[in-house]
Design a protein around this motif. Structure first.
Motif, PDB file in Angstrom:
ATOM      1  N   GLY A 278       8.208  -4.700   6.291  1.00  0.00           N
ATOM      2  CA  GLY A 278       7.031  -4.530   7.127  1.00  0.00           C
ATOM      3  C   GLY A 278       7.380  -4.597   8.597  1.00  0.00           C
ATOM      4  O   GLY A 278       8.498  -4.931   8.987  1.00  0.00           O
ATOM      5  N   ARG A 328      -2.980  -5.437   7.370  1.00  0.00           N
ATOM      6  CA  ARG A 328      -3.631  -4.133   7.238  1.00  0.00           C
ATOM      7  C   ARG A 328      -2.827  -3.053   7.960  1.00  0.00           C
ATOM      8  O   ARG A 328      -2.653  -1.946   7.450  1.00  0.00           O
ATOM      9  N   ASP A 330       0.423  -3.079   8.561  1.00  0.00           N
ATOM     10  CA  ASP A 330       1.621  -2.828   7.754  1.00  0.00           C
ATOM     11  C   ASP A 330       1.326  -1.855   6.619  1.00  0.00           C
ATOM     12  O   ASP A 330       2.075  -0.907   6.371  1.00  0.00           O
ATOM     13  N   ALA A 331       0.226  -2.103   5.914  1.00  0.00           N
ATOM     14  CA  ALA A 331      -0.109  -1.280   4.756  1.00  0.00           C
ATOM     15  C   ALA A 331      -0.406   0.158   5.162  1.00  0.00           C
ATOM     16  O   ALA A 331       0.086   1.113   4.540  1.00  0.00           O
ATOM     17  N   LYS A 334       2.894   1.812   6.845  1.00  0.00           N
ATOM     18  CA  LYS A 334       4.028   1.957   5.921  1.00  0.00           C
ATOM     19  C   LYS A 334       3.894   3.260   5.145  1.00  0.00           C
ATOM     20  O   LYS A 334       4.874   3.993   4.947  1.00  0.00           O
ATOM     21  N   ARG A 335       2.698   3.562   4.738  1.00  0.00           N
ATOM     22  CA  ARG A 335       2.456   4.802   4.001  1.00  0.00           C
ATOM     23  C   ARG A 335       2.578   6.015   4.927  1.00  0.00           C
ATOM     24  O   ARG A 335       3.250   6.993   4.609  1.00  0.00           O
TER      25      ARG A 335
END
Length: 394
Positions: A278, A328, A330-331, A334-335
């Motif tokens: 992350g 949030r 990071d999520a 990351k995608r």
């Protein structure tokens, strides 16, 4: 988020973009930049697709970016006799709108200078993350404590090195180096009408040399294992480049002679940042190339402005719960940042073998080239943007 203090390291693109949004939500923002002033000119960067356009519109800078855009530059690759072997359209390299990195930084700085504190000519030397804040030591300024610290300081990020670990743990060398030299922006005059440009390039296995239309700007790329050199020693770097292109034919010997008279020399490796755990740790986070950079991968500036928009919005939405906001961010990123993965401009522009050059030339002229361009356009839009600005009056 009044009285929440944030230190941003880096005043290129990601840093001022993040500063803009954080001030928009009421954060107290300081930006520290190692350079003594904004860096003018530089390479052209681009934006493409609805996602990038939406963020620029919400920042209120889209019209100004369009006003100061450069003309796209077609690249014509020739053989030693000057015959065209490959044509790469500026529509591929220039996205929907292209602008000099320095011009974009200036636009962002102008919209934040009066509301944020900028410390030019300084850098972070130590970070201590505590339960109540981040204690920061500077090279010149007095030590200070901030609620949050954000690294927007590029692929060689000082913040990442201090907070996450050595560069070698996160930056993968992609087997190539690149160099730019000469007139900033390849001779672009912002006051002149936007015109399409043309650059001439020459390929040999593992080598690419490009001369701008005005002959006063060069781009080089060459295959190499990782090199050890002082990044502050320009003379040594010029010798590295000269040695790398020794014996290469076509226009290269003349270009190398011209190089002695060109300033704005910059040499660096092509690298890919891979942050498997992350982009955040404690009260510290990374945005832009420091977090998901891929040198000359084609999506870096778009990722930077989207990342800045998302992180600032999530911090505002979380109402002071930075841990929830970071999770949030990071999520989401990351995608989205997978768009920058597994892209190596060196392998495409300077294949190591003659057969690779021939295959590249064939591919650019094939129907599959169009599919690749469509994939890139789709990937640039593959994120759902929350309408964070509504939070201002909530």
């Amino acid at each position: 988020m009044r009285n929440t203090s944030v230190l941003i390291s880096g005043a290129s693109v990601a840093g001022p973009a993040l500063a803009y949004w954080l001030r928009h939500y009421g954060f107290d923002v300081t930006v520290v930049e190692r350079a003594p002033a904004l860096r003018a000119g530089g390479q052209a960067v681009d934006f493409k697709g609805e996602t990038h356009r939406t963020v620029l519109e919400r920042m209120g800078i889209l019209d100004e970016v369009r006003r100061r855009q450069t003309g796209k530059t077609d690249m014509v690759i020739t053989d030693a006799e000057g015959r065209e072997t490959c044509f790469i359209s500026g529509d591929f390299t220039g996205g929907d709108v292209e602008i000099l990195r320095g011009d974009l930084a200036e636009i962002l700085y102008e919209r934040t200078a009066s509301t944020c504190t900028y410390l030019f000519g300084d850098s972070i030397t130590a970070l201590t993350d505590t339960a109540t804040g981040v204690d920061v030591e500077f090279e010149h300024a007095p030590a200070q404590t901030f609620d949050l610290v954000i690294g927007c300081d590029g692929i060689h990020s000082r913040v990442r090195g201090l907070a996450f670990g050595p560069e070698g743990d996160f930056v993968e060398h992609l087997g190539y180096y690149y160099c730019t030299a000469g007139a900033a922006g390849w001779g672009h005059d912002p006051a002149a009408p936007v015109q399409r440009g043309r650059s001439l390039a020459y390929n040999e296995p593992g080598r690419l040399a490009v001369r701008g239309g005005n002959k006063a700007a060069h781009l080089y790329m060459f295959a190499s294992d990782e090199l050890r050199y002082d990044r502050r020693d320009e003379a040594a770097q010029r010798r590295i480049l000269t040695d790398a292109f020794a014996g290469v034919g076509g226009p290269v010997p003349e270009m190398v002679r011209e190089l002695a008279d060109l300033d704005s020399f910059y040499l660096d490796s092509l690298g890919q940042v891979r942050m498997k755990g992350g982009y955040t740790r404690g009260r510290i986070a990374l945005v832009g190339d420091s977090a998901y950079g891929n040198t000359m991968g084609g999506f870096g500036t778009g990722l930077a402005i989207v990342g800045a928009y998302v992180l600032a919005g999530e911090l505002a939405l979380a109402g002071g719960d930075y841990a929830a906001a970071y999770a949030r961010y990071d999520a989401l990123m990351k995608r989205y940042a997978t768009i920058a993965g597994n892209t190596n401009a060196g392998r495409f522009l300077a294949p190591r073998k003659a057969r690779g050059i021939r295959m590249r030339n064939w591919f650019v002229g094939s129907w599959m080239w169009g599919l690749m361009l469509k994939y890139g356009d789709n990937a640039a839009n593959d994120i759902e943007l929350r309408d964070y600005p509504m939070l201002v009056n909530s």
